[in-house]
Enzyme design. Structure first.
Site, PDB file in Angstrom:
ATOM      1  N   PHE A  27       0.670  -1.068   0.019  1.00 21.67           N
ATOM      2  CA  PHE A  27      -0.035   0.086   0.194  1.00 21.67           C
ATOM      3  C   PHE A  27       0.829   1.226  -0.204  1.00 21.67           C
ATOM      4  CE2 PHE A  27      -3.161  -2.867   1.450  1.00 21.67           C
ATOM      5  CZ  PHE A  27      -4.481  -2.302   1.081  1.00 21.67           C
ATOM      6  N   ASP A  28       0.493   2.141  -0.969  1.00 19.16           N
ATOM      7  CA  ASP A  28       1.078   3.606  -0.750  1.00 19.16           C
ATOM      8  C   ASP A  28       0.192   3.891   0.578  1.00 19.16           C
ATOM      9  OD1 ASP A  28       1.876   6.185  -1.405  1.00 19.16           O
ATOM     10  OD2 ASP A  28       0.099   6.449  -2.225  1.00 19.16           O
ATOM     11  N   LEU A  29       0.932   5.136   0.956  1.00 22.07           N
ATOM     12  CA  LEU A  29       0.161   5.851   2.355  1.00 22.07           C
ATOM     13  C   LEU A  29      -0.571   7.201   1.902  1.00 22.07           C
ATOM     14  CD1 LEU A  29      -0.310   5.793   5.310  1.00 22.07           C
ATOM     15  CD2 LEU A  29       2.124   6.893   5.548  1.00 22.07           C
ATOM     16  N   ASP A  30       0.115   8.145   1.614  1.00 23.32           N
ATOM     17  CA  ASP A  30      -0.621   9.227   1.191  1.00 23.32           C
ATOM     18  C   ASP A  30      -1.416   9.480   0.270  1.00 23.32           C
ATOM     19  OD1 ASP A  30       1.006  10.551   3.474  1.00 23.32           O
ATOM     20  OD2 ASP A  30       2.442  11.437   2.150  1.00 23.32           O
ATOM     21  N   ILE A  54      -0.928  -0.892  -4.334  1.00 31.39           N
ATOM     22  CA  ILE A  54      -2.286  -0.396  -4.288  1.00 31.39           C
ATOM     23  C   ILE A  54      -1.835   1.219  -3.987  1.00 31.39           C
ATOM     24  CG2 ILE A  54      -4.456   0.020  -3.322  1.00 31.39           C
ATOM     25  CD1 ILE A  54      -3.897  -2.837  -2.430  1.00 31.39           C
TER      26      ILE A  54
END
Length: 220
Positions: free
Chosen positions: A10-13, A163
Site C-alpha cells: 500500500f501507498d500511504l498518502d 495499491i
C-alpha cells in the site's frame, strides 16, 4: 483466469490517509522560512506523491542541492512535530484493511515518506498491526527503486499487488513486474491512473473488499 495476489503493498498518502493539511502547512512553513511565497491550497495537491526534493526544486527553480536539502529539513521540522498528526484516515479504510488482513495475505506500506513518519501515522490510526513492515523513502530515492530492493531481497514477488493513488505507484509496480491497483479517492485523476493500465481501478474505499477473493489463502 484471475490473478491472485500473495502480498499487498500500500501507498500511504492519498491511499490510506489524506495528508493535505499536514503536508501543505509544512511545505509553506519551509517555503516562507526561506523567503518564498506560500502555496495556495489548490496548488498543494501535485506535491502529494512525488519526493519532496523534486517538488521543491521544481517550485523554486533552484538546482542548489544544499539549499534544497535545507528546504526538506525545514519541512520535516514541522512535519515531525505536528504535521504527521494532521492526517485524516479515509472513511472505510480501517474496515477494508481488516477484511484483507483476515485473508492471511501479508501486507506492507511502500511510501515515499520517511519510514518513521509513516509508522507514526499508522499507529495514530490504530492500523499499524495490519502491516508486516513499512518501507519508506528519502531524498534521491524513487519509489521504483524502493520496490526493486524488495524484489531483490525476495520480500515480494511478481504476484504482489501495489495499491496507490498516483502514476508513480503504477510505474513503480510495472517496472518491477508487479500488478497495480489505482485508487480514485486520493490525488491522482482517473486519466492519470488509467493511462498506466492498472489491473484494478477502484472508485471508493469499499471497493477494496473486491480484492479479498483475489488474495491467496483467502478465508472469505
Amino acid at each position: 483466469m484471475k490473478q491472485h495476489y500473495d502480498f499487498l503493498l500500500f501507498d500511504l498518502d492519498g491511499t490510506i490517509s489524506d495528508p493535505i493539511e499536514g503536508i501543505g502547512r509544512s511545505i509553506n512553513y519551509a517555503l516562507e522560512h526561506y523567503g518564498y511565497a506560500p502555496l495556495l491550497r489548490d496548488a498543494q495537491s501535485p506535491w502529494i506523491g512525488p519526493p519532496l526534493f523534486h517538488s521543491f526544486r521544481a517550485y523554486t527553480g533552484r538546482d542548489d542541492e544544499a539549499h534544497l536539502h535545507e528546504l526538506v529539513a525545514k519541512y520535516r521540522e514541522r512535519y515531525a512535530d505536528v504535521g504527521y498528526a494532521e492526517n485524516t484516515i479515509y472513511p472505510g479504510i480501517a474496515e477494508a484493511l481488516q477484511a484483507l488482513a483476515d485473508t492471511g495475505v501479508p501486507m506492507a506500506v511502500c511510501t515515499s515518506k520517511r519510514a518513521d513518519f509513516a509508522q507514526r501515522i499508522l499507529e495514530l490510526f490504530g492500523i499499524a498491526r495490519h502491516f508486516s513492515f513499512v518501507d519508506g523513502g528519502d531524498i534521491h530515492i524513487e519509489k521504483w527503486e524502493q520496490m526493486a530492493k524488495l524484489r531483490e531481497r525476495g520480500i515480494v514477488t511478481e504476484h504482489a499487488l501495489m495499491i496507490g493513488d498516483r502514476e508513480f505507484d503504477m510505474l513503480a509496480a510495472h517496472r518491477n513486474g508487479l500488478s497495480a491497483a489505482g485508487v480514485l479517492w486520493g490525488y491522482g485523476s482517473r486519466e492519470e491512473l488509467a493511462a498506466h493500465a492498472p489491473a484494478h481501478l477502484l472508485a471508493a474505499t469499499a471497493e477494496l473488499h473486491a480484492l479479498v477473493p483475489l488474495c491467496e489463502g483467502s478465508r472469505s
